[in-house]
Design an enzyme around this catalytic site. Structure first.
Site, PDB file in Angstrom:
ATOM      1  N   SER A 355       0.816  -1.203   0.000  1.00 45.90           N
ATOM      2  CA  SER A 355       0.000   0.000   0.000  1.00 45.90           C
ATOM      3  C   SER A 355       0.858   1.265   0.000  1.00 45.90           C
ATOM      4  O   SER A 355       1.718   1.444  -0.855  1.00 45.90           O
ATOM      5  CB  SER A 355      -0.965  -0.033   1.197  1.00 45.90           C
ATOM      6  OG  SER A 355      -1.916   0.999   1.104  1.00 45.90           O
ATOM      7  N   ASP A 430      -9.729  -4.705  -4.643  1.00 43.37           N
ATOM      8  CA  ASP A 430      -9.205  -3.630  -3.800  1.00 43.37           C
ATOM      9  C   ASP A 430     -10.225  -2.505  -3.659  1.00 43.37           C
ATOM     10  O   ASP A 430     -10.714  -1.962  -4.647  1.00 43.37           O
ATOM     11  CB  ASP A 430      -7.909  -3.085  -4.409  1.00 43.37           C
ATOM     12  CG  ASP A 430      -7.057  -2.367  -3.391  1.00 43.37           C
ATOM     13  OD1 ASP A 430      -7.594  -1.492  -2.685  1.00 43.37           O
ATOM     14  OD2 ASP A 430      -5.858  -2.680  -3.289  1.00 43.37           O
ATOM     15  N   HIS A 507      22.698  -3.236 -26.883  1.00 39.11           N
ATOM     16  CA  HIS A 507      22.605  -1.851 -26.414  1.00 39.11           C
ATOM     17  C   HIS A 507      22.826  -1.684 -24.916  1.00 39.11           C
ATOM     18  O   HIS A 507      22.892  -0.557 -24.432  1.00 39.11           O
ATOM     19  CB  HIS A 507      21.234  -1.272 -26.774  1.00 39.11           C
ATOM     20  CG  HIS A 507      20.963  -1.214 -28.240  1.00 39.11           C
ATOM     21  ND1 HIS A 507      20.374  -2.252 -28.930  1.00 39.11           N
ATOM     22  CD2 HIS A 507      21.215  -0.243 -29.160  1.00 39.11           C
ATOM     23  CE1 HIS A 507      20.253  -1.923 -30.206  1.00 39.11           C
ATOM     24  NE2 HIS A 507      20.764  -0.715 -30.379  1.00 39.11           N
TER      25      HIS A 507
END
EC number: 3.1.-.-
Length: 558
Positions: A355, A430, A507
């Site tokens: 949270s 949630d 890269h």
């Protein structure tokens, strides 16, 4: 008399832990002249039992403390009422001050009676002797004996100082007493000249924002810092500490942050076990009403990891108030303690947050780029949308300004500064970090955290087509629907891995990557879905449901 005075002024003793013989021979040192004999085995395995005088005096002082706390929080309303009734005149205030003085004298007398009760108790006298010896000489033996007691943490000696690491002494790059570095929000009105007149115009708004943040705002954002809530949770916190110390062989420590706040921590060492994950340290960052005693530390503990838990400033044994600067200062000294005192390399440290703990977790990831990984459970990208959700629409401008200036929890911005592996855990039911209703899974701010991270790391993949595919996948309400979307786009995971590894070999590993620049639309969709699935896992639960150990997984990396 000296011992009696120490008993009067000494801390409250809560519990005497069971004697722990594990690894005693390995950790013991030759006894120093200031060391105190250990308590007999008959005194262990129970809460500290005060005598009647101490017990009743403690009850009176605790009741007075609760009344003082209630008076403090209700003082603005009481002041307004007394003013309207005309009770704030000098003729009324003087007698009231006499009553208040008499009450303070009576409470001081009660404290003295409590001290006498402690003085007559052999257990407390032995405890205060060990505490005084430890303050004089913090030898390993004295600290080991003191660790057998649970008492008011304000009297615990400091175990680690923020300036203790030798690399920080005289360093310009480290934190100062003003605090560690934070990312500052951009000005709300760009291009406006910062003249004296404009400053004067902004002053009323700035004062209002300051007052809101330091009164209502901070307590709404971090209810765990409210004294009355901590008082109600005290028995649960004591039980949680006893479990960590007696069953998990946890070691408590006090850390001094650069702002002067004292941070309460608990360390459980699993490096001596046969489980390989014990070599990894998981630093746990709790939620806005979470404490390490009963918080998310249980998940990595059950999974077999070494764990370091800590409490926010103003929570339980930690001092201060939980503003973003103080939070970051606390996290900094916790990480330094893990590296320089506990002996973990940054590559062996995982940050796990639940949270609102995502703020300190992402700050640590940004500030310590060599740490192994970050796991964010039920977290969000930015505080402003969640603050607007619970406040009236007419307060929108005030709320936005207050959050940006004083409570700026910019998790996504900080997370994008981290180059290492990241895993997000999204709660599908949630009710806290959704901006509409729990059933609307697309309003979960964890989605925005994922999208911002992927858009920063893989901007050529997360174009309009890739973004649309990921949003469809995020909108899935079940595992079956997720798999259906994944298979609809015929995601070839082996191909995705080979493309990413080829780019990394050519890269380098630093983000952002330009992979996907010359790729077909279908290729970008496949890669976007593959990356989304690797960075976010769903957990079918509400916000406060503890994460099971089997769902605690290390993030994916190439």
């Amino acid at each position: 008399m000296a011992k009696l005075l120490s008993c009067v002024l000494g801390p409250r003793l809560y519990k005497i832990y069971r004697e722990r013989d594990t690894d005693r021979a390995a950790t013991s040192v030759p006894e120093t002249p200031t060391a105190v004999p250990a308590a007999s085995s008959s005194s262990w395995d129970s809460y500290y039992q005060p005598r009647a005088l101490e017990k009743h005096a403690d009850s009176i002082l605790a009741l007075a403390s609760v009344f003082w706390s209630i008076s403090y929080y209700s003082s603005p309303f009481a002041f307004f009422y007394l003013y309207r009734k005309g009770y704030l005149s000098l003729s009324k205030v003087v007698p009231f001050s006499h009553y208040a003085g008499t009450l303070l004298v009576l409470l001081a007398g009660v404290a003295c009676l409590r001290g006498i009760g402690r003085w007559t108790n052999p257990q407390y006298r032995q405890f205060i002797t060990i505490l005084e010896a430890t303050h004089r000489n913090q030898s390993a033996e004295n600290k080991r004996q003191l660790a057998n007691y649970n008492f008011d943490f304000r009297s615990w000696p400091v175990d680690f100082h923020w300036e203790e690491p030798s690399s920080r002494k005289g360093s310009r790059g480290g934190p100062s007493r003003r605090g560690v570095a934070l990312l500052r929000p951009e000005p709300l009105h760009r291009g406006t000249a910062d003249t004296f007149l404009n400053r004067v115009k902004k002053l009323p708004c700035q004062i209002t924002s300051y007052l809101v943040a330091h009164t209502l705002g901070r307590r709404m954002l971090y209810p765990g810092s409210v004294y009355l809530l901590q008082k109600a949770l005290m028995p649960v916190l004591l039980q949680g500490q006893a479990r960590l110390v007696e069953e998990c062989n946890g070691r408590r420590a006090k850390l001094l942050a650069c702002d002067g706040n004292e941070i309460d921590t608990m360390f459980v060492d699993r490096r001596g076990t046969a489980e390989p994950q014990g070599q990894k340290l998981v630093i746990c960052c709790e939620g806005n009403a979470g404490f390490y005693e009963v918080g998310c530390v249980s998940t990595p503990l059950e999974a077999g990891y070494s764990v370091l838990g800590w409490n926010h400033p103003g929570f339980a044994g930690s001092t201060g108030v939980p503003f973003p600067q103080n939070e970051a200062n606390a996290m900094d000294v916790v990480v330094q303690f893990a590296i320089h005192r506990l002996g973990f390399q940054p590559q062996d440290i995982v940050i796990y947050a639940w949270s609102i703990g995502g703020f300190t977790a992402t700050w640590a990831a940004m500030s310590y780029p060599d740490i192994s990984a970050v796991i964010l459970d039920a977290s969000f990208d930015d505080l402003v949308p969640l603050a607007l959700k619970v406040m009236p629409d007419s307060w929108r401008a005030l709320v936005t300004r207050t959050v940006r200036q004083h409570l700026n929890l910019n998790n996504a911005e900080q997370l994008c500064r981290f180059q290492g592996p990241v895993l997000l855990v999204r709660r599908t039911k949630d009710e806290i970090i959704t901006t509409t209703v729990p059933e609307d899974i697309m309003s979960n701010r964890g989605n925005d955290l994922l999208l911002k991270l992927l858009q920063f790391r893989y901007p050529r993949v997360m174009t309009e087509e890739g973004l649309r595919a990921v949003r469809q996948w995020l909108e899935a309400s079940s595992q079956l629907e997720e798999a259906s979307i994944y298979s609809r786009w015929e995601v070839d995971e082996d191909w995705c891995v080979s493309v990413l590894r080829s780019y990394q070999a050519e890269h380098g590993p630093d983000f952002p990557w330009s992979v996907g620049e010359d790729m077909s639309v279908d290729g970008r969709r496949q890669l976007a879905l593959f990356l989304a699935r690797k960075h976010l896992h769903n957990f079918e639960a509400t916000h406060c449901t503890p994460l099971p150990a089997q769902h605690f997984q290390m993030p994916w990396c190439l």
